[in-house]
Design an enzyme around this catalytic site. Structure first.
Site, PDB file in Angstrom:
ATOM      1  CD  GLU A 204      -3.129  -1.140   2.050  1.00 33.43           C
ATOM      2  OE1 GLU A 204      -3.200  -0.241   2.908  1.00 33.43           O
ATOM      3  OE2 GLU A 204      -4.014  -2.007   1.900  1.00 33.43           O
ATOM      4  CD  GLU A 338      -3.313  -6.136   3.085  1.00 27.91           C
ATOM      5  OE1 GLU A 338      -4.208  -5.445   3.619  1.00 27.91           O
ATOM      6  OE2 GLU A 338      -2.101  -5.860   3.151  1.00 27.91           O
TER       7      GLU A 338
HETATM    8  O1  AHR Z   1      -4.727  -6.212   7.076  1.00 24.11           O
HETATM    9  C1  AHR Z   1      -4.650  -5.056   7.841  1.00 24.11           C
HETATM   10  C2  AHR Z   1      -4.057  -3.878   7.073  1.00 24.11           C
HETATM   11  O2  AHR Z   1      -4.910  -3.504   6.044  1.00 24.11           O
HETATM   12  C3  AHR Z   1      -2.738  -4.108   6.390  1.00 24.11           C
HETATM   13  O3  AHR Z   1      -1.646  -3.983   7.235  1.00 24.11           O
HETATM   14  C4  AHR Z   1      -2.727  -3.030   5.357  1.00 24.11           C
HETATM   15  O4  AHR Z   1      -1.962  -3.377   4.224  1.00 24.11           O
HETATM   16  C5  AHR Z   1      -4.188  -2.835   5.022  1.00 24.11           C
HETATM   17  O5  AHR Z   1      -4.545  -1.512   5.015  1.00 24.11           O
END
Ligand code: AHR
Length: 534
Positions: A204, A338
């Site tokens: 991110e 994610e």
């Molecule tokens: O999964 C939790 C968080 O969500 C991670 O660290 C981040 O990459 C995302 O914003």
């Protein structure tokens, strides 16, 4: 008949009528909906890459510490500090890869602090501001992977690290040459080089990873792609490490610009840098900050969350279309590293630990997303649910020595036969499940053939009130019978707890054969996987 006897009879009659009315209200006698489903095994699609069943384990809350690592002195049975119950449960999932050490944590992680006998205690400012003992570092992560039989997906620190730091980490982990770093690795207990299957270049980077613009990230990413080498001799050629660039976090103009920038550059990339994947993050959250409850919710929130989760398909289509423009041969995978449901923190928990329960709704959510990935298997070749243990949509919950498998765990286990299977087309009229103004497909399904030629079918019944009578016909095989497992629960928010760990657990199911067609009745709010005998 005496008056007393008459009165008693009347009391019994009234009780019977009340009981009948109560039962009718609790379980309306609704006929199962008929769904015709055709599976064409003669038309093979893309391979459903086993990596779409990947997991994500970040240094966050009790994801690593307590969830995986209890230390060698713990009373909880462990092997070299890694808890045995968790390893046994994860082995059954055949976890293809684990993304580590973050998340946001990765862009503040300095690997040297997590090796050797003396480890400094640092901070974890992203997640609750707690201390980080660095007890679980490179060697412990690789040991964990070896114990569960999985591959490493390591995220390197682009936000607060340097290409030199990352390149030395990879040399430390992967070289077979007698360099000073390799000797240090041997002193720390591992003479042989480690295999690193996948490398995430930042996380991110448009937000917690450094708030970069697409162009700024692109120039950084090229440095890392160029200089962070995997030296493992076995990985030099065809088994080489796959590099994943940071990609979009949504569908708006900001995100399409990001995908455009990276993919346009990829189209003209030279010998000196390369990528194999573009990551995409997409949580099911409805609105930010996450406010939906993970347990103790009604059918309305069930429908809202599932409507939101189905947006994954549109997002994949949008970014795949951009990727197709610059990479028509689909060399670069879309890596959804994610995903999952993100709800309000459990009352009483540290909000920075992202603790939530996991319900039957999450089982349906998981199945719907896995089916979307399978339908896009030509481009989506890796995905990592967030997160593995005790954080967000977890597989496993632990509390000291106790452990419970979540409904999501069971879905991942039931889907094991789809790992590396070949997608085959299924056609059906999904019908509609309505809740207020929300319309959702009532059923979803995928099918695939495994390496032995066996046909596997998954059917999700989204409708929480009505069963579905699935009538299956086949082209390409003569189906004789089918059996498998089904997962359902008393309520949409049914969960597994440490005291009642099997409220949501799979049970056997089989299909009936009628005129060469298979008929399978699936319960309301259920996930079913069957294999077909020919
Ligand atoms: O999964 C939790 C968080 O969500 C991670 O660290 C981040 O990459 C995302 O914003």
């Amino acid at each position: 008949m005496s008056n007393k006897a008459k009165k008693t009879r009347w009391v019994y009659l009234r009780a019977f009528v009340y009981f009948f009315l109560a039962m009718a209200a609790a379980a309306p006698l609704v006929a199962a909906q008929k769904v015709e489903l055709s599976v064409d095994t003669s038309k093979a699609g893309a391979k459903i890459d086993r990596n779409i069943f990947g997991q994500f384990a970040e240094h966050l809350g009790h994801g690593i510490y307590e969830g995986i690592w209890v230390g060698t002195d713990s009373k909880i049975p462990n092997t070299r500090g890694i808890r045995n119950d968790v390893v046994a449960a994860l082995k059954a999932l055949k976890v293809p890869n684990v993304r580590w050490p973050g998340g946001c944590f990765a862009d503040e992680y300095h690997w040297r602090k997590g090796i050797g006998a003396q480890r400094p205690v640092t901070l974890n400012p992203n997640w609750g501001g707690v201390t980080e003992p660095n007890a679980f570092g490179t060697h412990e992560f690789m040991d964990f992977l070896e114990q569960i039989g999985s591959d490493a997906y390591v995220s390197i620190n682009v936000g607060s690290g340097t290409p030199q730091e990352a390149s030395e980490w990879l040399e430390y982990m992967t070289t077979a040459q007698p360099t000073t770093l390799a000797k240090e690795r041997a002193v720390n207990g591992h003479a042989a080089p480690y295999r690193i299957g996948y490398l995430g270049i930042g996380n991110e980077s448009w937000d917690c990873g450094g708030n970069m613009t697409p162009d700024y990230y692109l120039s950084q990413m090229k440095f890392y792609s160029r200089f962070v080498r995997n030296f493992n001799p076995e990985q030099q050629e065809k088994n080489r490490m796959l590099k994943v660039a940071v990609g979009p976090g949504g569908g708006g103009a900001r995100w399409t610009e990001w995908t455009e920038t990276i993919m346009k550059a990829y189209q003209h990339h030279t010998w000196s840098w390369d990528i194999d994947g573009l990551s995409m993050h997409n949580y099911t959250v409805v609105k930010w900050p996450p406010a939906f409850k993970s347990v103790g919710f009604e059918e309305r929130e069930y429908a809202q969350i599932l409507k939101s989760t189905l947006e994954m398909e549109e997002l994949i289509d949008k970014h795949s279309a951009i990727m197709d423009k610059y990479d028509p041969q689909k060399k670069v995978a879309l890596v959804v590293d994610e995903w999952g449901g993100w709800y309000a923190p459990m009352p009483g928990s540290n909000p920075g630990f992202l603790v939530q329960q996991n319900s039957m709704r999450d089982a349906i959510l998981a199945a719907l997303n896995l089916n979307i990935f399978a339908r896009h298997a030509d481009r989506v070749r890796m995905a990592n649910i967030a997160q593995m243990i005790n954080v967000l949509q977890a597989m496993i919950l632990t509390d000291k020595e106790k452990m419970a498998m979540t409904p999501t765990y069971h879905v991942f286990k039931m889907y094991v036969p789809f790992q590396d299977a070949t997608f085959v087309p299924v056609t059906f009229d999904a019908g509609t499940y309505k809740n207020g103004e929300i319309n959702l497909p009532r059923v979803d399904a995928i099918a695939a053939t495994d390496k032995t030629g066996k046909v596997w079918i998954e059917v999700t019944n989204v409708d929480p009130n009505q069963a579905a009578e699935i009538e299956m016909s086949f082209a390409g095989i003569a189906a004789k019978s089918a059996a498998g497992e089904t997962l359902t629960a008393p309520k949409v928010d049914s969960v597994n707890t440490f005291d009642a760990p099997t409220t949501v657990a799979p049970k056997p199911i089989s299909a009936r054969v009628q005129n060469r067609k298979l008929t399978l009745k699936v319960e309301p709010k259920s996930v079913t996987v069957i294999s077909v005998e020919q």
